[in-house]
Every structure is written in C-alpha cells, then in structure tokens.
Scaffold this motif. Structure first.
Motif, PDB file in Angstrom:
ATOM      1  N   ARG A 133      77.168  64.723  39.204  1.00 36.34           N
ATOM      2  CA  ARG A 133      77.650  64.168  37.939  1.00 36.34           C
ATOM      3  C   ARG A 133      79.171  64.027  37.928  1.00 36.34           C
ATOM      4  O   ARG A 133      79.717  63.079  37.377  1.00 36.34           O
ATOM      5  N   ALA A 134      79.887  64.973  38.546  1.00 42.29           N
ATOM      6  CA  ALA A 134      81.344  64.876  38.598  1.00 42.29           C
ATOM      7  C   ALA A 134      81.785  63.665  39.413  1.00 42.29           C
ATOM      8  O   ALA A 134      82.728  62.958  39.045  1.00 42.29           O
ATOM      9  N   ALA A 135      81.111  63.397  40.521  1.00 33.62           N
ATOM     10  CA  ALA A 135      81.430  62.224  41.329  1.00 33.62           C
ATOM     11  C   ALA A 135      81.133  60.946  40.563  1.00 33.62           C
ATOM     12  O   ALA A 135      81.912  59.980  40.594  1.00 33.62           O
ATOM     13  N   GLU A 136      80.016  60.921  39.893  1.00 36.69           N
ATOM     14  CA  GLU A 136      79.640  59.756  39.098  1.00 36.69           C
ATOM     15  C   GLU A 136      80.687  59.481  38.023  1.00 36.69           C
ATOM     16  O   GLU A 136      81.094  58.329  37.816  1.00 36.69           O
ATOM     17  N   LEU A 137      81.147  60.536  37.362  1.00 38.21           N
ATOM     18  CA  LEU A 137      82.145  60.374  36.313  1.00 38.21           C
ATOM     19  C   LEU A 137      83.459  59.859  36.890  1.00 38.21           C
ATOM     20  O   LEU A 137      84.096  58.958  36.317  1.00 38.21           O
ATOM     21  N   ASP A 138      83.890  60.411  38.009  1.00 40.07           N
ATOM     22  CA  ASP A 138      85.151  59.986  38.605  1.00 40.07           C
ATOM     23  C   ASP A 138      85.117  58.504  38.961  1.00 40.07           C
ATOM     24  O   ASP A 138      86.065  57.758  38.687  1.00 40.07           O
ATOM     25  N   ASN A 139      84.017  58.050  39.553  1.00 41.17           N
ATOM     26  CA  ASN A 139      83.907  56.633  39.901  1.00 41.17           C
ATOM     27  C   ASN A 139      83.855  55.743  38.665  1.00 41.17           C
ATOM     28  O   ASN A 139      84.424  54.658  38.649  1.00 41.17           O
ATOM     29  N   ALA A 140      83.159  56.206  37.628  1.00 39.65           N
ATOM     30  CA  ALA A 140      83.061  55.404  36.409  1.00 39.65           C
ATOM     31  C   ALA A 140      84.416  55.286  35.725  1.00 39.65           C
ATOM     32  O   ALA A 140      84.808  54.200  35.276  1.00 39.65           O
ATOM     33  N   VAL A 141      85.148  56.393  35.651  1.00 36.48           N
ATOM     34  CA  VAL A 141      86.459  56.370  35.011  1.00 36.48           C
ATOM     35  C   VAL A 141      87.435  55.503  35.797  1.00 36.48           C
ATOM     36  O   VAL A 141      88.256  54.781  35.214  1.00 36.48           O
ATOM     37  N   ARG A 142      87.357  55.541  37.126  1.00 39.63           N
ATOM     38  CA  ARG A 142      88.228  54.709  37.956  1.00 39.63           C
ATOM     39  C   ARG A 142      87.777  53.249  37.984  1.00 39.63           C
ATOM     40  O   ARG A 142      88.443  52.405  38.573  1.00 39.63           O
ATOM     41  N   ARG A 143      86.630  52.961  37.400  1.00 39.35           N
ATOM     42  CA  ARG A 143      86.074  51.613  37.319  1.00 39.35           C
ATOM     43  C   ARG A 143      85.850  51.014  38.713  1.00 39.35           C
ATOM     44  O   ARG A 143      86.153  49.858  38.982  1.00 39.35           O
ATOM     45  N   THR A 144      85.289  51.828  39.587  1.00 38.26           N
ATOM     46  CA  THR A 144      84.945  51.317  40.912  1.00 38.26           C
ATOM     47  C   THR A 144      83.887  50.225  40.821  1.00 38.26           C
ATOM     48  O   THR A 144      83.736  49.433  41.767  1.00 38.26           O
ATOM     49  N   TRP A 145      83.189  50.168  39.687  1.00 37.48           N
ATOM     50  CA  TRP A 145      82.171  49.137  39.493  1.00 37.48           C
ATOM     51  C   TRP A 145      82.781  47.744  39.332  1.00 37.48           C
ATOM     52  O   TRP A 145      82.037  46.757  39.292  1.00 37.48           O
ATOM     53  N   GLU A 146      84.089  47.647  39.303  1.00 38.99           N
ATOM     54  CA  GLU A 146      84.725  46.328  39.278  1.00 38.99           C
ATOM     55  C   GLU A 146      84.836  45.737  40.688  1.00 38.99           C
ATOM     56  O   GLU A 146      85.272  44.601  40.846  1.00 38.99           O
ATOM     57  N   ALA A 147      84.461  46.500  41.691  1.00 36.08           N
ATOM     58  CA  ALA A 147      84.287  45.993  43.063  1.00 36.08           C
ATOM     59  C   ALA A 147      82.912  46.473  43.519  1.00 36.08           C
ATOM     60  O   ALA A 147      82.795  47.436  44.275  1.00 36.08           O
ATOM     61  N   PRO A 148      81.833  45.839  43.042  1.00 33.90           N
ATOM     62  CA  PRO A 148      80.483  46.414  43.147  1.00 33.90           C
ATOM     63  C   PRO A 148      79.757  46.178  44.468  1.00 33.90           C
ATOM     64  O   PRO A 148      78.528  46.154  44.509  1.00 33.90           O
ATOM     65  N   PHE A 149      80.485  45.999  45.561  1.00 31.40           N
ATOM     66  CA  PHE A 149      79.859  45.859  46.876  1.00 31.40           C
ATOM     67  C   PHE A 149      80.912  46.215  47.908  1.00 31.40           C
ATOM     68  O   PHE A 149      82.090  46.429  47.596  1.00 31.40           O
TER      69      PHE A 149
END
Length: 611
Positions: A133-149
């Motif tokens: 969950r901590a890793a998931e939160l860190d990626n979400a906060v950093r908005r890594t989903w703006e480069a989704p591949f």
C-alpha cells in the motif's frame, strides 16, 4: 486439499488490469519500516485481549480494503481466483484522488496497530500489506500514471486471453471489457497529455518501434489478436452459442475497438512520441532523485543508495567475469573473451532453425528438471504449466521468455538472436522451479488474506527465480560448458543491471554506454541487449531487484549450511522460502533465520517439519 487461491507472481489477467489502471510495482518499504512491523512473536508479552483486538482490527482493514478494491478496479472472484470483471478501471485524476485518500487512511489506521501484539503470521501479513500500500500511494501521489506504459509493458496489450476460456461467462466479461476500451484509451491519452505538460513522460530513446505493437489491433481481419481470440472459442462451448459469442465479439471489435486503436496509434506517432523527453535518467524527472530512491525501495525493499548498489554491481561483475574465463577454458577455446562472445553469437550450431525446435528444446529442459525436483523440494504443486511462443504482436520488443501460473512463453521471433545455450537457465528461471512452479505453490497455499495471494515483490520472486538458475548446477541441468557459460551470462546480465540502472539514473550514463557495457560482459544477442537497456531506462529500479534478491537467498543458504552443518537439507530450506509467499526481503531474512534457529534447536526430523 488446500483452498485454491490466486498465484503470487504477477497473474496475467490481474496484471493487465492493474497496469491499465497505472498501478506499478507493489513493494515500497524501508528496511526500518519492514523490520519495525515484523517483531518476532517470541518477544510478544502482551495479554490475549489486546492481541485479539489487534488481530480483529488488522483483518477488518484487510477485508475493507479488499471490498473497496473489488468495487474500485472492477474484478471479481471466480472459482477462488480473481478475474477482471466486465469493465476496465477509471484512470481519471479524480479516481486517483479517491485512491490516494483511501490508501492514506488505511495506512494511518494500520500504523495505529502495534506489531508486537500480533502473531508471527499476522506480523508478516502486516508487513506485506503495508509495503504494497505504501508503494501504491507513493506512485499515485507522484502521478506515475501520467506515463502509463514503458518499453516492456503496454496498457494497450494483454486484453486477449493467452489461452481460450472454457466458460461462456468469461467470454461475456471479455466482450464487455472490449466495449469499454474506447473510454479507457481516451482517459489514458488525457493523462499522457498531462504528463507531457509537466515533463513526465517515457524517455523517447527507449520507445523505438514500440508504436508498432499497436498496429496488429488496427486490422479488420486475421492477425488482429482480438479477432483471432474469438476464432479460438473452444468446443467446450456448444453451438449455436459459440457462433453467437463470436459474432457479438467481432461486432464490438470492429465497431468500437479497432477505431480506438487507430486513434491511439495516430496519437502515439503524431503527438506523443515527438514530444516525449529526450533525457533518460529518472533524476531528470520532477523531484527525480527522490523518485529514483523511492523506486529502489519499492523494488528492492531495502533502503540502499545508488552508490551502494553500483559498487556491489561492479564487484559482482568482476567475480563472474573470472568464472566465465574458467568455463571458456573448459570449452577448449583459445581466443580472447571478446572472440568467444563473437563465436557464441555467430555459430549456427547454437541456434534453432525453427520456432518448434526452440520450443522443443525448452520442453526437454523442463522435463529434465521434473526428474530432479524431488531432490530440491519437499512439497510439489499439483497445478501444471504449458510452454507457448510469445504472441506475434509483442514478440519484436519482448524479452526472451516469461513464466506465469498457466504457461511459460518463449520468444521465437528472430531465431538468430535466441541462443539455445541460454535455454536451460531460462527454463529454470521462468518455468520450474522458478516462476511457474512458484506461482502454482502460491495458488495451492493455505488460506491467507487475498492480498497475500496477489502481492508480488520483485526482490523475492525474481530473487528466487535467479537463485534457481544457480540451483541448476546442483541438479545436473547444464550439460555442456556452453550451457554453463549461458548460465553465467544470465547471472552477469543481472549483476550488470546494478551497474547500468544506477549508471543511467544516478550517474548520467547514456543509452549507448549501457548497451556497450552489457554487450562487452554477457553473451546476449544485440537485440536482447538493446531491449534490456531500454527497459532499464523506462522502468527505473525494477531490474535491481533480481540480483539483490538472489544474493539474499544465496547468503541465507550459506548461513543455514554453516549453522546446521550436516543437518542441512535443501528441501525444507526451499519449502520454507516458498511457503512464505511473496514478502519484502527483510521479512524473508527474519523468517529464514527463525527457520535456522528452529533447526539448530530440534532433531533432523523436526527440521524437516519446520518449513
């Protein structure tokens, strides 16, 4: 018979769903965080009432989180295994805000539970849950989903089944998901635009040819993987239902999905790729140095610095180089190391002439391994995997092989780049006793919280798989010096990653430096080397986990052999590792040292039961 659960290694269906949602790897926790959450049960001095209360609170959080995820990401449990439902998850910014709020609250409530009040099993549960969950939160906060591949894994691939489903309901869910692709792609494109606006994109240097992986999905006839899937509906589904499903599926693909892929391909070629960043280091991203350190913690699950990892890599590369020279001498080769690599890359006898020959060779190795497993493990799974070629649409940019619960896939594209002397190590790693066997044991493991079945820590999973390549030397799998050199080349490949990944993301290396470093140390084809370096560029930190996890297990084995002497038996030792399921490396170390302590205190028979 144990309850059937979902495998711990990235399952194909669930992984595609989570990657499509922008969720990256699961395990970010510092050593202090993990160690603090795994205080041994032997030190617990609390009364039963607080322990019962802590356990109830912990498992209530597990249940609440599982129910929320089922609603949020759209998957459901079928026959004890999680499968995607009939919709794809939202990746809108407001969806990510919702996820950030949920995970933040869950972590806050989790941290209010004192680990010392929990049983050993629940201490491990807590450590795994918190790390993911901590890793998931860190990626979400950093908005890594703006480069989704990245150069290796794409949100637009993986929808088609690897093997045809046998039930009507699975095909109905599949058709429903396909109908949701246009909306999902639109959201992904909008996120990619937001990323470009703030300098957060996949590096351009790692994306050469990746747009071609979309092309197959834009066709209206044979060769489109989604249309081909409906032509493979098995006869276990009777007529006229089979024809009905095929017609409904083709209608959705041709009417909705093909246009969505054509729009995506045009966007990638005309808009996205020309505007991606020309830098390659993670440190060049917004808050990039901190991001790279976070990626290291996520994948390695240890708080190691880039310098520490880089220096470890240099030392291991030197050690393995010396071993490779010894094997080269055993092969009777009298030239230089560079000449030996050129010989291995060019002599036709080391390469399959047809895809079937390569798959047959892999199958032979897998069957040979079967005959040795009884000497390696005390517990063997009932579930079986098959061997398949990598799908044509992704093969040009895909790795040499990959293993999962249902199958091991071997790349038969460009056969002159697929040396047969590498196959024994690759089969051990991807199939058995590596990933496929590991996933089967996780599937058949005793009842545990669902997240334990779905969590994957690269240091643990990839560390075990790389360890099995070395274990092949104890199983008489390598038949020639060339195959042993192939194994060492694979070990070198993973050690060199420590140097290249940190070199690129912390020390300013160029792509060409990374390619030349790997090419000069490992007997891999040029195509594989370029694909690998592109992967390190676009997926910072992930490749570090393999070798560090491997060294952790090798060091634990050496410790067990030293402490237990002639009482050491590798079968219960391996069983103990695999029975844990995927865990952060500090948890693995603590649990295996407890295993060693039990072995020292008991009889050999008790040691065998201690797994």
């Amino acid at each position: 018979m144990p309850t059937t659960r979902h495998p711990s290694r990235r399952p194909v269906l669930l992984t595609g769903l989570l990657l499509a949602a922008g969720l990256s790897g699961p395990a970010m926790a510092t050593q202090a965080e993990v160690s603090g959450s795994t205080t041994t049960a032997a030190s617990t001095t609390t009364t039963a009432a607080p322990a019962d209360s802590s356990r109830a609170r912990l498992h209530a959080l597990f249940a609440e989180d599982a129910a929320w995820r089922q609603r949020e990401f759209g998957y459901e449990q079928v026959d004890g295994r999680w499968r995607p439902s009939g919709r794809l998850p939202s990746v809108l910014p407001e969806a990510w805000d919702r996820r950030i709020a949920h995970v933040t609250r869950i972590l806050r409530e989790l941290d209010a539970i004192l680990p010392s009040t929990l049983s050993r099993e629940d201490q491990v549960n807590l450590a795994v849950f918190r790390a993911t969950r901590a890793a998931e939160l860190d990626n979400a906060v950093r908005r890594t989903w703006e480069a989704p591949f990245n150069s290796d894994t794409f949100f637009w691939a993986g929808f088609a089944p690897r093997q045809p489903w046998q039930q009507e309901a699975d095909w109905r869910r599949f058709i429903s998901r396909l109908a949701d692709i246009p909306r999902h792609f639109d959201e992904q494109i909008a996120n990619m635009e937001r990323g470009l606006a703030r300098g957060w994109s996949v590096p351009r240097a790692s994306l050469d040819g990746r747009d071609r992986t979309i092309e197959a999905y834009t066709g209206e006839g044979p060769g489109n993987p989604l249309l081909d899937a409906f032509d493979a509906i098995p006869q276990s589904i009777p007529e006229p239902l089979r024809t009905q499903l095929r017609e409904e599926g083709r209608k959705v693909v041709l009417g909705d999905v093909v246009p969505a892929y054509r729009e995506l391909l045009a966007y990638m070629r005309e808009d996205y790729l020309p505007r991606t960043r020309t830098t390659i280091a993670a440190s060049a991203l917004p808050d990039g140095e901190a991001f790279y350190r976070a990626q290291i913690r996520e994948y390695v699950t240890l708080d190691m610095s880039p310098r520490e990892i880089h220096e470890l890599g240099l030392a291991e590369v030197a050690r393995i180089t010396a071993e490779m020279h010894e094997v080269m001498a055993r092969a009777g080769f009298e030239g230089s190391f560079e000449e030996f690599l050129a010989y291995l890359r060019s002599d036709p006898r080391f390469y399959a002439k047809t895809p079937r020959e390569l798959l047959a060779h892999a199958s032979y190795v897998a069957k040979k391994v079967d005959g040795q497993l009884k000497h390696v493990l005390g517990t063997l799974p009932r579930y079986r995997f098959t061997i398949l070629p990598v799908a044509d649409d992704i093969a040009p940019n895909y790795t040499a092989g990959r293993g999962g619960l249902d199958a091991c896939w071997f790349n038969t594209y460009d056969l002159p780049s697929r040396p047969l002397y590498n196959l024994p190590a690759l089969v051990l790693h991807e199939c058995s006793p590596g990933h496929s066997l590991q996933a089967a044991l996780a599937l058949e493991a005793p009842e545990r919280p669902d997240f334990r079945q779905n969590s994957y820590f690269s240091g643990y999973g990839e560390g075990w798989a790389l360890y099995t390549e070395w274990l092949g030397t104890r199983m008489d799998i390598y038949e020639t010096p060339y195959e042993e050199f192939g194994r060492l080349s694979f070990e070198m490949w993973r050690a060199a990653r420590l140097v290249i990944d940190t070199g690129i993301h912390a020390y300013g290396w160029s792509r060409e430096q990374g390619i030349e470093y790997l090419a000069s140390h490992a007997a891999l084809s040029r195509a594989d080397i370029e694909n690998e370096v592109d992967r390190y560029i676009s997926w910072p930190g992930q490749a570090l986990s393999y070798y560090i996890g491997y060294r952790t297990i090798r060091d634990l084995r050496a410790e067990a052999e030293r402490e237990l002497g002639n009482r050491f038996d590798q079968r219960p030792f391996h069983d103990a590792i695999l029975a844990l399921g995927a865990v952060p490396l500090p948890v693995l170390e603590e649990e295996m040292r407890a295993f060693i302590a039990r072995g020292k205190a008991g009889t050999p028979e008790q040691l065998a039961e201690a797994r």
